[in-house]
Scaffold this motif. Structure first.
Motif, PDB file in Angstrom:
ATOM      1  N   GLU A  49       0.842  -1.214   0.000  1.00  0.00           N
ATOM      2  CA  GLU A  49       0.000   0.000   0.000  1.00  0.00           C
ATOM      3  C   GLU A  49       0.871   1.257   0.000  1.00  0.00           C
ATOM      4  O   GLU A  49       0.573   2.227  -0.690  1.00  0.00           O
ATOM      5  N   GLU A  50       1.935   1.235   0.773  1.00  0.00           N
ATOM      6  CA  GLU A  50       2.837   2.396   0.828  1.00  0.00           C
ATOM      7  C   GLU A  50       3.477   2.644  -0.531  1.00  0.00           C
ATOM      8  O   GLU A  50       3.569   3.788  -0.996  1.00  0.00           O
ATOM      9  N   GLN A  51       3.906   1.604  -1.206  1.00  0.00           N
ATOM     10  CA  GLN A  51       4.493   1.757  -2.538  1.00  0.00           C
ATOM     11  C   GLN A  51       3.470   2.301  -3.527  1.00  0.00           C
ATOM     12  O   GLN A  51       3.800   3.126  -4.376  1.00  0.00           O
ATOM     13  N   ARG A  52       2.225   1.862  -3.412  1.00  0.00           N
ATOM     14  CA  ARG A  52       1.174   2.381  -4.300  1.00  0.00           C
ATOM     15  C   ARG A  52       0.962   3.868  -4.082  1.00  0.00           C
ATOM     16  O   ARG A  52       0.813   4.628  -5.031  1.00  0.00           O
ATOM     17  N   ARG A  53       0.926   4.280  -2.826  1.00  0.00           N
ATOM     18  CA  ARG A  53       0.747   5.715  -2.525  1.00  0.00           C
ATOM     19  C   ARG A  53       1.908   6.530  -3.098  1.00  0.00           C
ATOM     20  O   ARG A  53       1.699   7.581  -3.691  1.00  0.00           O
ATOM     21  N   GLU A  56       1.657   6.748  -6.916  1.00  0.00           N
ATOM     22  CA  GLU A  56       0.647   7.716  -7.359  1.00  0.00           C
ATOM     23  C   GLU A  56       1.142   9.137  -7.176  1.00  0.00           C
ATOM     24  O   GLU A  56       0.910   9.998  -8.019  1.00  0.00           O
ATOM     25  N   ALA A  57       1.836   9.383  -6.080  1.00  0.00           N
ATOM     26  CA  ALA A  57       2.355  10.727  -5.814  1.00  0.00           C
ATOM     27  C   ALA A  57       3.505  11.076  -6.746  1.00  0.00           C
ATOM     28  O   ALA A  57       3.704  12.240  -7.089  1.00  0.00           O
ATOM     29  N   GLY A  58       4.261  10.084  -7.176  1.00  0.00           N
ATOM     30  CA  GLY A  58       5.430  10.332  -8.017  1.00  0.00           C
ATOM     31  C   GLY A  58       5.232   9.888  -9.440  1.00  0.00           C
ATOM     32  O   GLY A  58       6.124   9.322 -10.051  1.00  0.00           O
ATOM     33  N   SER A  59       4.059  10.144  -9.998  1.00  0.00           N
ATOM     34  CA  SER A  59       3.760   9.689 -11.356  1.00  0.00           C
ATOM     35  C   SER A  59       4.691  10.300 -12.396  1.00  0.00           C
ATOM     36  O   SER A  59       4.809   9.778 -13.496  1.00  0.00           O
ATOM     37  N   ASP A  60       5.378  11.391 -12.067  1.00  0.00           N
ATOM     38  CA  ASP A  60       6.342  11.986 -12.995  1.00  0.00           C
ATOM     39  C   ASP A  60       7.506  11.036 -13.255  1.00  0.00           C
ATOM     40  O   ASP A  60       8.156  11.121 -14.289  1.00  0.00           O
ATOM     41  N   LEU A  61       7.776  10.136 -12.316  1.00  0.00           N
ATOM     42  CA  LEU A  61       8.860   9.180 -12.496  1.00  0.00           C
ATOM     43  C   LEU A  61       8.610   8.295 -13.711  1.00  0.00           C
ATOM     44  O   LEU A  61       9.541   7.921 -14.413  1.00  0.00           O
ATOM     45  N   THR A  62       7.354   7.996 -13.990  1.00  0.00           N
ATOM     46  CA  THR A  62       7.018   7.200 -15.173  1.00  0.00           C
ATOM     47  C   THR A  62       7.506   7.895 -16.433  1.00  0.00           C
ATOM     48  O   THR A  62       8.006   7.250 -17.350  1.00  0.00           O
ATOM     49  N   ASP A  63       7.391   9.220 -16.487  1.00  0.00           N
ATOM     50  CA  ASP A  63       7.872   9.974 -17.638  1.00  0.00           C
ATOM     51  C   ASP A  63       9.380   9.859 -17.788  1.00  0.00           C
ATOM     52  O   ASP A  63       9.893   9.825 -18.903  1.00  0.00           O
ATOM     53  N   VAL A  64      10.081   9.783 -16.671  1.00  0.00           N
ATOM     54  CA  VAL A  64      11.543   9.703 -16.695  1.00  0.00           C
ATOM     55  C   VAL A  64      12.000   8.377 -17.301  1.00  0.00           C
ATOM     56  O   VAL A  64      12.954   8.343 -18.062  1.00  0.00           O
ATOM     57  N   VAL A  65      11.323   7.290 -16.970  1.00  0.00           N
ATOM     58  CA  VAL A  65      11.748   5.973 -17.444  1.00  0.00           C
ATOM     59  C   VAL A  65      11.053   5.546 -18.729  1.00  0.00           C
ATOM     60  O   VAL A  65      11.355   4.478 -19.270  1.00  0.00           O
ATOM     61  N   ALA A  66      10.149   6.345 -19.251  1.00  0.00           N
ATOM     62  CA  ALA A  66       9.332   5.945 -20.407  1.00  0.00           C
ATOM     63  C   ALA A  66      10.138   5.547 -21.632  1.00  0.00           C
ATOM     64  O   ALA A  66       9.706   4.698 -22.405  1.00  0.00           O
ATOM     65  N   SER A  67      11.316   6.099 -21.814  1.00  0.00           N
ATOM     66  CA  SER A  67      12.083   5.817 -23.029  1.00  0.00           C
ATOM     67  C   SER A  67      13.053   4.646 -22.889  1.00  0.00           C
ATOM     68  O   SER A  67      13.660   4.248 -23.880  1.00  0.00           O
ATOM     69  N   ILE A  68      13.196   4.075 -21.704  1.00  0.00           N
ATOM     70  CA  ILE A  68      14.138   2.960 -21.574  1.00  0.00           C
ATOM     71  C   ILE A  68      13.541   1.691 -22.179  1.00  0.00           C
ATOM     72  O   ILE A  68      12.322   1.517 -22.193  1.00  0.00           O
ATOM     73  N   PRO A  69      14.368   0.811 -22.681  1.00  0.00           N
ATOM     74  CA  PRO A  69      13.856  -0.455 -23.212  1.00  0.00           C
ATOM     75  C   PRO A  69      13.182  -1.271 -22.109  1.00  0.00           C
ATOM     76  O   PRO A  69      13.665  -1.327 -20.977  1.00  0.00           O
ATOM     77  N   ALA A  70      12.082  -1.905 -22.441  1.00  0.00           N
ATOM     78  CA  ALA A  70      11.325  -2.682 -21.469  1.00  0.00           C
ATOM     79  C   ALA A  70      12.183  -3.756 -20.811  1.00  0.00           C
ATOM     80  O   ALA A  70      12.021  -4.048 -19.629  1.00  0.00           O
ATOM     81  N   GLY A  71      13.108  -4.334 -21.551  1.00  0.00           N
ATOM     82  CA  GLY A  71      13.959  -5.375 -21.009  1.00  0.00           C
ATOM     83  C   GLY A  71      14.850  -4.913 -19.872  1.00  0.00           C
ATOM     84  O   GLY A  71      15.315  -5.720 -19.070  1.00  0.00           O
TER      85      GLY A  71
END
Length: 94
Positions: A49-53, A56-71
């Motif tokens: 639950e803590e990781q989920r919170r 959600e609060a740090g959704s900008d991090l998804t933008d940072v890693v969006a370009s890395i290869p999935a592997g």
């Protein structure tokens, strides 16, 4: 009238054709209509639950890693996704 030259252009990270690989950008995986929900399910299942919170609060991090290869995504600290998870998603899309 002069002839028209025809050219193919491969776009790296382009998931528009629906084909994903481990070399595709993880952002393409998240935005894919089939792989995205499956990947979200794997992520949520492996989070407290803590990781989920925090996620959600740090959704900008998804933008940072969006370009890395999935592997490479499973190698990031704290990411509850394994290479096996990604391969199962690829299999589910076939």
């Amino acid at each position: 009238m002069r002839g028209v030259a025809e050219r193919s252009l491969a776009v790296v990270g382009d998931a528009a054709n629906g084909a994903l690989t481990l070399d595709s950008a993880i952002g393409d995986w998240f935005s894919h209509p089939v792989a995205g929900p499956l990947l979200q399910d794997v992520l949520l299942a492996g989070m407290t639950e803590e990781q989920r919170r925090r996620a959600e609060a740090g959704s900008d991090l998804t933008d940072v890693v969006a370009s890395i290869p999935a592997g490479q995504y499973p190698h990031f600290p704290g990411v509850p996704v394994s290479a096996d998870d990604l391969n199962r998603i690829l299999e589910a899309m076939r």
